[in-house]
Design a protein around this motif. Structure first.
Motif, mmCIF file in Angstrom:
data_model
loop_
_atom_site.group_PDB
_atom_site.id
_atom_site.type_symbol
_atom_site.label_atom_id
_atom_site.label_comp_id
_atom_site.label_asym_id
_atom_site.label_seq_id
_atom_site.Cartn_x
_atom_site.Cartn_y
_atom_site.Cartn_z
ATOM 1 N N ILE A 202 0.967 -1.136 -0.023
ATOM 2 C CA ILE A 202 -0.198 0.108 0.070
ATOM 3 C C ILE A 202 0.888 1.232 0.010
ATOM 4 N N VAL A 203 0.446 2.290 -0.871
ATOM 5 C CA VAL A 203 1.131 3.380 -0.942
ATOM 6 C C VAL A 203 0.413 4.758 -0.252
ATOM 7 N N GLN A 204 1.065 5.504 0.161
ATOM 8 C CA GLN A 204 0.479 6.723 0.719
ATOM 9 C C GLN A 204 0.903 7.678 -0.324
ATOM 10 N N VAL A 205 -0.110 8.621 -0.838
ATOM 11 C CA VAL A 205 0.051 9.650 -2.057
ATOM 12 C C VAL A 205 -0.101 10.997 -1.567
ATOM 13 N N THR A 206 0.886 11.409 -1.785
ATOM 14 C CA THR A 206 1.008 13.046 -1.478
ATOM 15 C C THR A 206 1.450 13.708 -2.821
ATOM 16 N N SER A 207 0.313 14.609 -3.206
ATOM 17 C CA SER A 207 0.530 15.440 -4.660
ATOM 18 C C SER A 207 0.525 16.866 -4.251
ATOM 19 N N ASN A 208 1.269 17.604 -4.727
ATOM 20 C CA ASN A 208 1.455 19.046 -4.851
ATOM 21 C C ASN A 208 0.863 19.889 -6.067
ATOM 22 N N LEU A 209 0.080 20.616 -6.024
ATOM 23 C CA LEU A 209 -0.418 21.279 -7.168
ATOM 24 C C LEU A 209 0.853 22.576 -7.342
ATOM 25 N N GLN A 210 1.481 22.688 -8.631
ATOM 26 C CA GLN A 210 2.466 23.513 -8.850
ATOM 27 C C GLN A 210 2.158 24.753 -9.410
ATOM 28 N N VAL A 211 1.091 25.452 -9.034
ATOM 29 C CA VAL A 211 0.399 26.716 -9.705
ATOM 30 C C VAL A 211 -0.252 27.221 -8.486
ATOM 31 N N GLN A 212 -0.279 28.433 -8.523
ATOM 32 C CA GLN A 212 -0.907 29.371 -7.186
ATOM 33 C C GLN A 212 -2.198 29.254 -7.673
ATOM 34 N N VAL A 213 -3.251 29.172 -6.588
ATOM 35 C CA VAL A 213 -4.400 29.166 -6.912
ATOM 36 C C VAL A 213 -5.307 30.517 -6.467
ATOM 37 N N THR A 214 -6.409 30.667 -6.963
ATOM 38 C CA THR A 214 -7.494 31.755 -6.710
ATOM 39 C C THR A 214 -8.721 30.997 -6.310
ATOM 40 N N ASP A 215 -9.619 31.974 -5.770
ATOM 41 C CA ASP A 215 -10.904 31.528 -5.535
ATOM 42 C C ASP A 215 -11.493 30.637 -6.703
ATOM 43 N N GLY A 216 -11.908 29.481 -6.361
ATOM 44 C CA GLY A 216 -12.456 28.880 -7.608
ATOM 45 C C GLY A 216 -12.557 27.499 -7.261
ATOM 46 N N ILE A 217 -12.820 26.398 -8.362
ATOM 47 C CA ILE A 217 -13.026 24.840 -8.104
ATOM 48 C C ILE A 217 -11.776 24.353 -9.114
ATOM 49 N N TYR A 218 -11.079 23.247 -8.118
ATOM 50 C CA TYR A 218 -9.893 22.373 -8.737
ATOM 51 C C TYR A 218 -10.282 20.908 -8.445
ATOM 52 N N THR A 219 -10.065 20.079 -9.406
ATOM 53 C CA THR A 219 -10.319 18.743 -9.233
ATOM 54 C C THR A 219 -8.889 17.825 -9.201
ATOM 55 N N CYS A 220 -8.900 17.180 -8.311
ATOM 56 C CA CYS A 220 -7.818 15.952 -8.217
ATOM 57 C C CYS A 220 -8.433 14.836 -8.458
ATOM 58 N N ILE A 221 -7.644 14.075 -9.350
ATOM 59 C CA ILE A 221 -8.167 12.762 -9.717
ATOM 60 C C ILE A 221 -7.078 11.624 -9.204
ATOM 61 N N ILE A 222 -7.358 10.665 -8.494
ATOM 62 C CA ILE A 222 -6.600 9.629 -8.180
ATOM 63 C C ILE A 222 -7.187 8.440 -8.431
ATOM 64 N N GLN A 223 -6.357 7.761 -9.434
ATOM 65 C CA GLN A 223 -6.885 6.406 -10.187
ATOM 66 C C GLN A 223 -5.957 5.349 -10.416
ATOM 67 N N ASN A 224 -6.451 4.176 -10.104
ATOM 68 C CA ASN A 224 -5.765 3.179 -10.764
ATOM 69 C C ASN A 224 -6.620 2.093 -11.586
ATOM 70 N N ALA A 225 -6.334 0.939 -11.760
ATOM 71 C CA ALA A 225 -6.991 0.072 -12.490
ATOM 72 C C ALA A 225 -8.438 -0.255 -11.962
ATOM 73 N N LEU A 226 -8.907 -0.081 -10.433
ATOM 74 C CA LEU A 226 -9.899 -0.511 -9.874
ATOM 75 C C LEU A 226 -10.784 0.455 -9.511
ATOM 76 N N VAL A 227 -10.298 1.632 -9.106
ATOM 77 C CA VAL A 227 -11.059 2.750 -8.475
ATOM 78 C C VAL A 227 -10.609 4.190 -9.107
ATOM 79 N N THR A 228 -11.413 4.811 -9.256
ATOM 80 C CA THR A 228 -11.150 6.441 -9.495
ATOM 81 C C THR A 228 -11.791 7.045 -8.278
ATOM 82 N N ALA A 229 -11.025 8.086 -7.595
ATOM 83 C CA ALA A 229 -11.633 9.131 -6.687
ATOM 84 C C ALA A 229 -11.369 10.544 -7.416
ATOM 85 N N LEU A 230 -12.456 11.102 -7.590
ATOM 86 C CA LEU A 230 -12.665 12.279 -8.142
ATOM 87 C C LEU A 230 -12.996 13.189 -6.859
#
Length: 272
Positions: A202-230
């Motif tokens: 099992i792996v622990q996932v740490t992902s950093n967005l490399q752009v500065q954000v402003t107020d709004g909506i962002y989507t992070c998708i974590i996905q393997n062959a079994l499951v997609t977390a949106l």
């Protein structure tokens, strides 16, 4: 040139075969109707390691009426003994495989409604495989197969980082997933992702967005062959609120690539 007698003879032969075929078809239809049906709505469930999973199985008689004399047997391909057996309104576990001792149960209160689903507790990797739910009762005889796949998945915790960006941390995934960040328009954003290996692969996932954000909506998708977390992260001021939806690969042969299409993501974002 064939004589009239030969024509009549071969016509009779053809007619006999046609009638025999129709009779066989009608008998097959009648037999299937008389036996009711045993089905599953989730033929390819995904179990989350260490968590409980439901293996769905339902049955229906030809009359719609279900008596109390229902026999339900759950088996797993390649294993001796039964996973669980239910007869005479009680569990019969003399022949139960040790792998499932004290880990499986049916729901007696809903069996008479046609529900033969099995709850498997604390899923392990060795639980992966094909299970068969067989039901015998007045007006129904049949079985359904369910292929259980096992992995690990978790929703990420998304926070605002010191450099005015976003970071996602998901504590447990197996197999190792891909991570993608999108903006509101579905355009992919630059990011960096690290994986820390824990127990059992099992792996622990740490992902950093490399752009500065402003107020709004962002989507992070974590996905393997079994499951997609949106995960949808809504940034407002200094705060971040996150919602996560899980979707499961409906078949082992689908999504061989771990890269999800932008059109699919946009569709999911629109229907939220």
């Amino acid at each position: 040139m064939a004589s009239i007698g030969q024509i009549i003879f071969w016509s009779m032969i053809v007619l006999i075969f046609v009638i025999a075929g129709i009779i066989i078809l009608l008998l097959a239809i009648a037999f299937s109707v008389s036996q009711g049906s045993v089905v599953t709505n989730t033929p390819f469930p995904v179990g989350n390691l260490g968590k409980d999973v439901m293996l769905g199985c339902k049955f229906q008689t030809k009359t719609g009426q279900i008596s109390s004399s229902v026999s339900i047997t759950w088996q797993k391909d390649g294993l001796t003994g039964v996973v669980y057996q239910f007869q005479n309104n009680a569990g019969h576990l003399q022949d139960q495989n040790p792998q499932f001792k004290n880990r499986v149960t049916l729901f007696p209160d809903v069996i008479t409604t046609g529900n033969a689903s099995l709850l498997l507790r604390t899923v392990r990797m060795e639980d992966e495989g094909v299970y068969r739910c067989s039901v015998t009762a007045s007006g129904v005889t049949g079985s359904a197969s369910i292929r259980l796949r096992v992995g690990a998945f978790s929703a990420p915790n998304i926070t605002r980082s010191e450099n005015n960006s976003l970071a996602a941390n998901a504590p447990r995934w197996l197999p190792k997933p891909d991570v993608t960040w999108l903006d509101l328009n579905g355009s992919q954003l630059n990011s960096s992702t690290q994986f820390s290996t824990l127990t059992m692969g099992i792996v622990q996932v740490t992902s950093n967005l490399q752009v500065q954000v402003t107020d709004g909506i962002y989507t992070c998708i974590i996905q393997n062959a079994l499951v997609t977390a949106l995960s949808t992260a809504t940034v407002t001021g200094n705060g971040v609120s996150t919602t996560t939806d899980f979707t499961f690969n409906s078949s082992p042969n689908i999504m061989k690539s771990h890269v999800i299409s932008t059109s699919f993501i946009l569709f999911c974002m629109l229907v939220r």
